[in-house]
Write a protein that holds these residues in place. Sequence first.
Motif, PDB file in Angstrom:
ATOM      1  N   HIS A 282       0.869  -1.181   0.000  1.00 55.82           N
ATOM      2  CA  HIS A 282       0.000   0.000   0.000  1.00 55.82           C
ATOM      3  C   HIS A 282       0.904   1.229   0.000  1.00 55.82           C
ATOM      4  O   HIS A 282       2.006   1.200   0.557  1.00 55.82           O
ATOM      5  N   PRO A 283       0.478   2.335  -0.633  1.00 49.62           N
ATOM      6  CA  PRO A 283       1.320   3.536  -0.667  1.00 49.62           C
ATOM      7  C   PRO A 283       1.796   4.010   0.717  1.00 49.62           C
ATOM      8  O   PRO A 283       2.874   4.572   0.846  1.00 49.62           O
ATOM      9  N   SER A 284       0.991   3.771   1.749  1.00 50.92           N
ATOM     10  CA  SER A 284       1.369   4.183   3.106  1.00 50.92           C
ATOM     11  C   SER A 284       2.336   3.205   3.765  1.00 50.92           C
ATOM     12  O   SER A 284       2.937   3.507   4.795  1.00 50.92           O
ATOM     13  N   GLY A 285       2.470   2.014   3.180  1.00 52.63           N
ATOM     14  CA  GLY A 285       3.342   0.995   3.741  1.00 52.63           C
ATOM     15  C   GLY A 285       2.732   0.205   4.873  1.00 52.63           C
ATOM     16  O   GLY A 285       3.403  -0.643   5.473  1.00 52.63           O
ATOM     17  N   THR A 286       1.459   0.431   5.196  1.00 48.03           N
ATOM     18  CA  THR A 286       0.826  -0.241   6.326  1.00 48.03           C
ATOM     19  C   THR A 286       0.119  -1.527   5.944  1.00 48.03           C
ATOM     20  O   THR A 286      -0.210  -2.339   6.800  1.00 48.03           O
ATOM     21  N   GLN A 287      -0.134  -1.706   4.645  1.00 44.83           N
ATOM     22  CA  GLN A 287      -0.829  -2.899   4.178  1.00 44.83           C
ATOM     23  C   GLN A 287      -0.096  -3.487   2.982  1.00 44.83           C
ATOM     24  O   GLN A 287       0.731  -2.828   2.352  1.00 44.83           O
ATOM     25  N   LEU A 288      -0.456  -4.727   2.681  1.00 40.95           N
ATOM     26  CA  LEU A 288       0.140  -5.451   1.563  1.00 40.95           C
ATOM     27  C   LEU A 288      -0.971  -6.132   0.788  1.00 40.95           C
ATOM     28  O   LEU A 288      -1.957  -6.587   1.372  1.00 40.95           O
ATOM     29  N   ILE A 289      -0.811  -6.184  -0.531  1.00 41.98           N
ATOM     30  CA  ILE A 289      -1.731  -6.971  -1.340  1.00 41.98           C
ATOM     31  C   ILE A 289      -0.948  -8.114  -1.975  1.00 41.98           C
ATOM     32  O   ILE A 289       0.219  -7.954  -2.365  1.00 41.98           O
ATOM     33  N   THR A 290      -1.584  -9.283  -2.040  1.00 42.22           N
ATOM     34  CA  THR A 290      -0.943 -10.447  -2.642  1.00 42.22           C
ATOM     35  C   THR A 290      -1.893 -11.104  -3.633  1.00 42.22           C
ATOM     36  O   THR A 290      -3.113 -11.031  -3.502  1.00 42.22           O
ATOM     37  N   SER A 291      -1.312 -11.763  -4.632  1.00 42.04           N
ATOM     38  CA  SER A 291      -2.080 -12.548  -5.608  1.00 42.04           C
ATOM     39  C   SER A 291      -1.589 -13.976  -5.551  1.00 42.04           C
ATOM     40  O   SER A 291      -0.436 -14.243  -5.171  1.00 42.04           O
ATOM     41  N   SER A 292      -2.449 -14.912  -5.965  1.00 39.89           N
ATOM     42  CA  SER A 292      -2.110 -16.316  -5.732  1.00 39.89           C
ATOM     43  C   SER A 292      -2.721 -17.246  -6.768  1.00 39.89           C
ATOM     44  O   SER A 292      -3.717 -16.923  -7.423  1.00 39.89           O
TER      45      SER A 292
END
Length: 267
Positions: free
Chosen positions: A38-48
């Motif tokens: 995330h732009p804020s660095g607080t979250q992450l997105i993943t694909s699978s």
Amino acid sequence: MVVTGSDDHLWKMWTFPDGDIIVVGEGHTDWVSGCCFHPSGTQLITSSGDTTVRIWDLSKGECVLTFKGHAQAVWDCSWHSCGDFVASASKDSTSKIWDVNSERCRYTMRGHKESVSSIEFLPFSNTVLTSSADKTLSLWDARTGLRVCTFYGHLHSCNHATFSLESNTIASCDSCGVLKLWDVRQAVPILSVDTGPLSANQVAFNHSGRTVAVASSDGAVKIVQPELDQLHSLRGQGETEVQSVAFHRPVEQLLSGAADGTVCVWI
């Protein structure tokens, strides 16, 4: 921090450059193909490969939202610079724009004839770039879900494409190791470099946009400097396939991830 995804169904966050594990993300039921902060660095997105796209709270290492809608494996994901939208690319030949706030799919982008290999938002814009096994690249308008332009020129399946923020250039690579550079404003390649014969799996621009790193299945990271007409190889991960490359911008260090589960830092 560095985040890696693996065939072991896990993503891991590491300190950089020490390499200590901070968080291990468990929840996907198949290989993890893509990770994006995330732009804020607080979250992450993943694909699978389990067909889902997941959002994670990094402070807890927990999945807080799962997007379901793709019919087959999801190869890649990207977060818009505003943080409100996520894009995903799938083996089902579609890409999707997901609205994080409403927790639903905003658009399904159809047009590629085969698996969509990579997807990326142009930062601070509504433009989305995709590459596909149908040998093409496409630009899309994320506000409408419509295709704006298609780039033809690869003779083999496209594995990855990325923007250079500094030079209005796109780099793409294919399954026979061919790297192509494109002017965003034109639909023809401005340079083609053969880094093969094995597959080129991912490409990355350095901060200046004058150097391109290529992750190669021959076990090397290829460094291309188009203005100098130079190509050389970095070897240090054995003969195992190099799957990913990324530049650490502040000091221009290069990271590469390989099929043997290792990450190398090049200085």
